[in-house]
Design an enzyme around this catalytic site. Structure first.
Site, PDB file in Angstrom:
ATOM      1  N   CYS A 192     -10.897   5.772  -1.101  1.00 53.47           N
ATOM      2  CA  CYS A 192     -11.664   6.948  -2.053  1.00 53.47           C
ATOM      3  C   CYS A 192     -11.202   6.460  -3.464  1.00 53.47           C
ATOM      4  O   CYS A 192     -10.158   6.160  -3.799  1.00 53.47           O
ATOM      5  CB  CYS A 192     -10.684   8.199  -1.971  1.00 53.47           C
ATOM      6  SG  CYS A 192     -11.842   9.535  -2.167  1.00 53.47           S
TER       7      CYS A 192
ATOM      8  N   HIS B 156       3.725   2.194   9.501  1.00 50.80           N
ATOM      9  CA  HIS B 156       3.355   3.188   9.464  1.00 50.80           C
ATOM     10  C   HIS B 156       2.436   3.912  10.378  1.00 50.80           C
ATOM     11  O   HIS B 156       1.883   5.016  10.545  1.00 50.80           O
ATOM     12  CB  HIS B 156       3.370   4.021   8.039  1.00 50.80           C
ATOM     13  CG  HIS B 156       1.957   3.352   7.620  1.00 50.80           C
ATOM     14  ND1 HIS B 156       0.787   4.225   7.124  1.00 50.80           N
ATOM     15  CD2 HIS B 156       1.594   2.098   7.024  1.00 50.80           C
ATOM     16  CE1 HIS B 156      -0.029   3.593   6.659  1.00 50.80           C
ATOM     17  NE2 HIS B 156       0.225   2.395   6.673  1.00 50.80           N
TER      18      HIS B 156
ATOM     19  N   GLN C 285      -3.860  -1.572  13.761  1.00 54.71           N
ATOM     20  CA  GLN C 285      -4.293  -0.355  14.591  1.00 54.71           C
ATOM     21  C   GLN C 285      -3.901  -0.408  15.852  1.00 54.71           C
ATOM     22  O   GLN C 285      -3.912   0.653  16.603  1.00 54.71           O
ATOM     23  CB  GLN C 285      -5.755   0.001  14.337  1.00 54.71           C
ATOM     24  CG  GLN C 285      -6.229   0.315  12.931  1.00 54.71           C
ATOM     25  CD  GLN C 285      -5.650   1.691  12.649  1.00 54.71           C
ATOM     26  OE1 GLN C 285      -5.120   2.530  13.395  1.00 54.71           O
ATOM     27  NE2 GLN C 285      -5.669   2.063  11.419  1.00 54.71           N
TER      28      GLN C 285
ATOM     29  N   GLY D 209       0.817  -3.509   6.156  1.00 54.87           N
ATOM     30  CA  GLY D 209      -0.332  -4.514   6.721  1.00 54.87           C
ATOM     31  C   GLY D 209      -1.110  -5.186   5.570  1.00 54.87           C
ATOM     32  O   GLY D 209      -1.741  -6.281   5.669  1.00 54.87           O
ATOM     33  N   THR D 210      -1.366  -4.362   4.372  1.00 54.50           N
ATOM     34  CA  THR D 210      -2.459  -5.127   3.328  1.00 54.50           C
ATOM     35  C   THR D 210      -1.643  -6.455   2.709  1.00 54.50           C
ATOM     36  O   THR D 210      -2.212  -7.482   2.658  1.00 54.50           O
ATOM     37  CB  THR D 210      -2.423  -4.160   2.347  1.00 54.50           C
ATOM     38  OG1 THR D 210      -3.185  -2.827   2.480  1.00 54.50           O
ATOM     39  CG2 THR D 210      -3.223  -4.612   0.968  1.00 54.50           C
TER      40      THR D 210
ATOM     41  N   SER E  13       1.797  -3.138  10.757  1.00 51.40           N
ATOM     42  CA  SER E  13       2.310  -2.006   9.907  1.00 51.40           C
ATOM     43  C   SER E  13       2.963  -1.209  10.660  1.00 51.40           C
ATOM     44  O   SER E  13       2.775  -0.662  11.623  1.00 51.40           O
ATOM     45  CB  SER E  13       0.935  -1.581   9.346  1.00 51.40           C
ATOM     46  OG  SER E  13       1.383  -0.820   8.275  1.00 51.40           O
TER      47      SER E  13
ATOM     48  N   THR F  59      14.213  -9.149  -1.646  1.00 55.38           N
ATOM     49  CA  THR F  59      15.251  -8.351  -0.908  1.00 55.38           C
ATOM     50  C   THR F  59      14.734  -7.556   0.104  1.00 55.38           C
ATOM     51  O   THR F  59      13.781  -6.823  -0.152  1.00 55.38           O
ATOM     52  CB  THR F  59      16.195  -7.394  -1.892  1.00 55.38           C
ATOM     53  OG1 THR F  59      16.619  -8.139  -2.937  1.00 55.38           O
ATOM     54  CG2 THR F  59      17.233  -6.721  -0.947  1.00 55.38           C
TER      55      THR F  59
ATOM     56  N   ASN G 135     -10.539   0.039  12.247  1.00 52.89           N
ATOM     57  CA  ASN G 135      -9.637   0.815  11.684  1.00 52.89           C
ATOM     58  C   ASN G 135     -10.697   2.286  11.523  1.00 52.89           C
ATOM     59  O   ASN G 135     -10.214   3.412  11.347  1.00 52.89           O
ATOM     60  CB  ASN G 135      -9.010   0.768  10.409  1.00 52.89           C
ATOM     61  CG  ASN G 135      -9.945   0.201   9.328  1.00 52.89           C
ATOM     62  OD1 ASN G 135     -10.505  -0.900   9.567  1.00 52.89           O
ATOM     63  ND2 ASN G 135     -10.065   1.040   8.113  1.00 52.89           N
TER      64      ASN G 135
END
Length: 384
Positions: free
Chosen positions: A328, A202, A180, A71-72, A200, A238, A152
């Protein structure tokens, strides 16, 4: 020690069927999807089939999907690619919201340093952007508008259809971070007035390190990476064949189970808020975000009187994974820019914790986790 994973918005567990798909590829013959020999053609076929399945799930053409590392990266190349294409057409203005993910906010600030003018739209006390504010901000010089599908940290859903129509009417591209919402809200890019959308893997029980960016075939776009012809030269490098195949499988499972998954997640969320209210007291607990326009699996709770860091530390010691909902940095928890943008009182910002639920969570474990929370909250109160 019994452990409880209530941080699915950060990263979700990989579905066993996804693991199976990926392991079959890892255990098979090697192959670079850009190679011309039979091994490369086999790898390329896996990538092509995955692209077709994902495109079908979100309602776009396979050629409009670009695979990324997550996503980033999708957010970054969307903003930089669309903004630079806009500048080539004399447009140097970007509109986004103050409550976006840092992947969008930091990219927008970098573009601001590069000479773009950036407008950060406010959000209301529930975290929603006003379409009227968007309409006032978007003008003939606006190259790009970027507003997330749902937040999020709080789960608040944004009015992207209305904002997209405004952007389209004013000639600006519209980017949506849907990291999300994939697998939880219906997404049909044939109908939505969206030019770019980030996904994304994950977050939908797929592997980490894989994502995608939808780029409408008519949207001006300049690549930010160079060095290969992969992804139609929009994102060279790749391809992560096993990861992409796992991503496609996770989306298939998520979309197919959406109707049954959403009510169960709503129940889990409701029961957790109910238990926390019973333990902490209605007058000392606040739920942050929109009461109805929200995702079913995220709840942001302020435990007024107990700071976020203390709460997270005790949750972790009790085996409960949750989040402050913000980055964090160097071991120090940052205060939520989202809650601050919502104009919440400091006591709510300073005591907010995000819980998010998904695959593997049960009502039985909620009761066990709530008992642990009751124990350490009693200890905190006694010592305060």
């Amino acid at each position: 020690m019994e452990r409880f994973y209530f941080d699915h918005a950060a990263s979700s567990p990989v579905h066993p069927e996804v693991v199976k798909v990926m392991m079959e590829i890892y255990a098979g013959a090697p192959g670079n999807a850009s190679s011309l020999h039979s091994f490369g053609r086999s790898a390329r076929s896996l990538v092509s089939r995955a692209r077709e399945r994902i495109a079908e799930a979100v309602g776009c053409s396979p050629s409009e999907l670009v695979f990324t590392s997550g996503g980033t990266e999708s957010d970054n190349i969307a903003l930089f690619g669309a903004a630079r294409a806009g500048r080539a057409r004399g447009k140097n203005h970007i509109v986004t919201s103050a409550a976006e993910h840092h992947a969008v906010l930091d990219a927008a600030e970098a573009l601001e340093r590069d000479g773009f003018r950036v407008t950060f739209l406010p959000v209301d006390g529930n975290g929603r952007v006003s379409p009227a504010d968007a309409e006032a901000a978007v003008g003939p010089e606006t190259a790009l508008v970027s507003v997330m599908h749902a937040n999020n940290e709080t789960g608040t859903i944004q009015p992207i259809a209305e904002i997209g129509e405004i952007s389209r009417k004013r000639g600006a591209l519209f980017h949506v971070d849907a990291v999300q919402t994939l697998g939880l809200l219906p997404i049909d890019l044939k109908r939505l007035p969206v030019d770019l959308m980030s996904f994304s893997s994950h977050k939908v029980n797929g592997p980490q390190g894989v994502g995608a960016l939808y780029i409408n075939k008519s949207a001006p776009f300049e690549p930010t990476f160079f060095g290969g012809s992969q992804e139609r030269k929009r994102r060279p490098g790749t391809e992560n064949v096993a990861g992409i195949a796992g991503f496609a499988k996770s989306i298939e499972l998520s979309v197919n189970s959406m109707a049954e998954k959403k009510p169960f997640l709503e129940l889990i969320r409701y029961k957790w808020v109910e238990r926390m209210t019973d333990i902490f007291g209605r007058d000392r607990l606040a739920v942050n975000g929109h009461p109805s326009e929200r995702l079913p699996h995220i709840v942001n709770i302020s435990f007024i009187g107990v700071d976020t860091e203390t709460m997270l530390m005790n949750l972790d010691m009790a085996g409960i994974a949750a989040s402050g909902g913000s980055a964090c940095t160097a071991g120090a928890l940052e205060k939520s820019h989202v809650l601050r943008a919502m104009g919440l009182p400091e006591e709510r910002i300073d005591s907010a914790v995000r819980f998010s639920f998904g695959l593997g969570n049960t009502l039985e474990e909620l009761d066990a986790a709530a008992q642990k929370v009751a124990t350490f909250l009693g200890r905190i109160r006694k010592n305060s």
